[in-house]
Write a protein that holds these residues in place. Structure first.
Motif, mmCIF file in Angstrom:
data_model
loop_
_atom_site.group_PDB
_atom_site.id
_atom_site.type_symbol
_atom_site.label_atom_id
_atom_site.label_comp_id
_atom_site.label_asym_id
_atom_site.label_seq_id
_atom_site.Cartn_x
_atom_site.Cartn_y
_atom_site.Cartn_z
ATOM 1 N N LYS A 101 0.834 -1.116 0.110
ATOM 2 C CA LYS A 101 -0.632 -0.304 -0.074
ATOM 3 C C LYS A 101 0.760 0.919 -0.106
ATOM 4 N N PRO A 124 -9.656 8.227 -4.677
ATOM 5 C CA PRO A 124 -9.895 6.713 -4.396
ATOM 6 C C PRO A 124 -8.176 5.852 -4.731
ATOM 7 N N THR A 125 -8.475 5.490 -3.760
ATOM 8 C CA THR A 125 -7.632 3.562 -3.438
ATOM 9 C C THR A 125 -7.768 3.313 -5.025
ATOM 10 N N VAL A 175 -6.668 -0.594 -6.939
ATOM 11 C CA VAL A 175 -6.344 -1.437 -5.968
ATOM 12 C C VAL A 175 -6.126 -2.729 -7.579
ATOM 13 N N LEU A 221 -9.331 -5.266 2.252
ATOM 14 C CA LEU A 221 -9.171 -4.357 2.375
ATOM 15 C C LEU A 221 -9.748 -3.271 3.895
ATOM 16 N N VAL A 260 -7.941 0.635 3.942
ATOM 17 C CA VAL A 260 -8.142 1.306 3.027
ATOM 18 C C VAL A 260 -9.763 1.433 2.844
ATOM 19 N N PRO A 308 -13.406 2.776 0.728
ATOM 20 C CA PRO A 308 -13.705 2.892 -0.284
ATOM 21 C C PRO A 308 -14.226 4.334 -0.843
ATOM 22 N N TYR A 364 -12.980 2.608 -4.650
ATOM 23 C CA TYR A 364 -11.944 2.115 -5.204
ATOM 24 C C TYR A 364 -12.409 1.694 -6.499
ATOM 25 N N LEU A 423 -10.978 -0.152 -9.213
ATOM 26 C CA LEU A 423 -10.771 -1.787 -9.382
ATOM 27 C C LEU A 423 -10.175 -1.789 -10.965
ATOM 28 N N GLN A 473 -12.225 -8.887 -10.516
ATOM 29 C CA GLN A 473 -12.559 -7.815 -10.938
ATOM 30 C C GLN A 473 -14.161 -6.602 -10.795
ATOM 31 N N GLU A 491 -19.156 0.242 -3.568
ATOM 32 C CA GLU A 491 -17.580 0.776 -3.034
ATOM 33 C C GLU A 491 -16.432 1.189 -4.703
ATOM 34 N N THR A 518 -9.194 7.582 -13.177
ATOM 35 C CA THR A 518 -8.966 7.594 -12.099
ATOM 36 C C THR A 518 -9.310 9.634 -11.613
#
Length: 321
Positions: A56, A62-63, A65, A122, A127, A129, A131, A133, A143, A153, A281
């Motif tokens: 990580k 957002p993250t 993944v 997660l 981590v 949400p 995310y 994916l 995914q 999420e 993103t």
């Protein structure tokens, strides 16, 4: 520097020309599946038999993944992660049985079980949400399963030459010779987690169609380089026939063939994968900002303003009750 890849390529994900063409190469690759990852281990979740190890890095929301293909740990994502980590929060892990994740997950090794496993990991890693994916090969199928099981999420999806839910079924009908070769190889060459994931890849996929699809930005990247055997057998034609179905399954607006890229697009053309992730993103961030702006505008509307007429304020109060 951890981003320099120091080991041979991991086992090929389904469908890989090298897996199909060379059982000996695949067997050697399977034996290397337990080698240490060159990504930094920033945390782990303890399960039966050992840890599930993850990376990580970065910051922001957002993250992103990352989910790998059949037989792969985190390493195939190194060229992508090295470009993303300075500006985004990125999460990658070795599924149980691969890389440094020596533990055994209590979840079944079908797409829904692995999506649930990732959801729990997660949460355990803190981590939050939503995310973006990103999944390669069978990891793309996982995914997709996550997006149907946990649509609230998900902020976006990027599929990297992903395995279609109907891939194996269509291969058995349209390319039976290659399907039989792969089935034989799965029994003779694949071992452990790799063999189980291959055998269970069709489980639960029909039920996913009954679940809601998230309304999020999506990119579907497809390869353009196929082996002569894949082209001659009809495998390439079969794959191209399935690819457009990703549009209704995910809500993507179109396909993005990547010129000069084989199955591992993230290795052959990492800049294209990075660009797709960044585009998704940023669009997700813009959508979130628009929602926040609409909420703020509603909160500052005349009906809720202290300067609003008494009748309007009274109406608002009545509505709230």
């Amino acid at each position: 520097m951890f981003l320099k890849e120091r080991r041979p390529r991991a086992p090929m994900s389904l469908p890989s020309p090298r897996v199909i063409a060379s059982a000996a190469v695949c067997a050697a690759a399977v034996l290397m599946a337990g080698c240490a990852s060159v990504m930094p281990n920033t945390g782990n979740q303890r399960v039966v038999g050992g840890p599930i190890v993850y990376t990580k890095v970065g910051h922001g929301a957002p993250t992103i993944v990352l989910q790998s293909g059949l037989g792969d740990g985190r390493d195939p994502w190194i060229p992508v992660l090295s470009q993303l980590r300075e500006h985004y929060s990125v999460f990658a892990y070795d599924r149980p049985g691969y890389g440094e994740s020596t533990g055994s997950s209590p979840r079944p090794r079908n797409p829904c079980g692995i999506a649930t496993e990732l959801h729990e990991l997660l949460q355990s890693a803190g981590v939050k949400p939503p995310y973006v994916l990103v999944g390669h090969s069978i990891g793309g199928l996982y995914q997709y399963a996550y997006s149907r099981l946990y649509p609230d999420e998900v902020a976006g999806i990027v599929l990297v030459d992903a395995t279609h839910p109907m891939h194996l079924r269509r291969m058995q009908v349209e390319v039976p010779i290659m399907a039989n070769m792969l089935e034989s190889m799965s029994r003779r060459v694949f071992r452990g987690t790799m063999q189980v994931e291959f055998n269970l890849q069709q489980e639960c996929v029909d039920a996913l169609l009954q679940k809601p699809r998230p309304d999020v930005p999506v990119r579907v990247l497809t390869r353009t380089v196929y082996s002569p055997m894949e082209a001659a057998s009809g495998f390439e034609t079969m794959v191209h026939g399935l690819e457009p179905n990703w549009l209704p399954l995910t809500g993507a607006k179109g396909l993005q063939p990547v010129e000069g890229a084989g199955h591992y697009i993230q290795r052959d053309k990492p800049e294209v994968v990075v660009a797709a992730i960044e585009a998704v993103t940023k669009e997700a961030q813009q959508r979130e900002a628009a929602k926040t702006g609409e909420g703020a505008q509603a909160a500052a509307s005349p009906a809720s303003s202290p300067l609003a007429p008494a009748s309007a304020a009274a109406s608002a109060s009545t509505a709230q009750r």
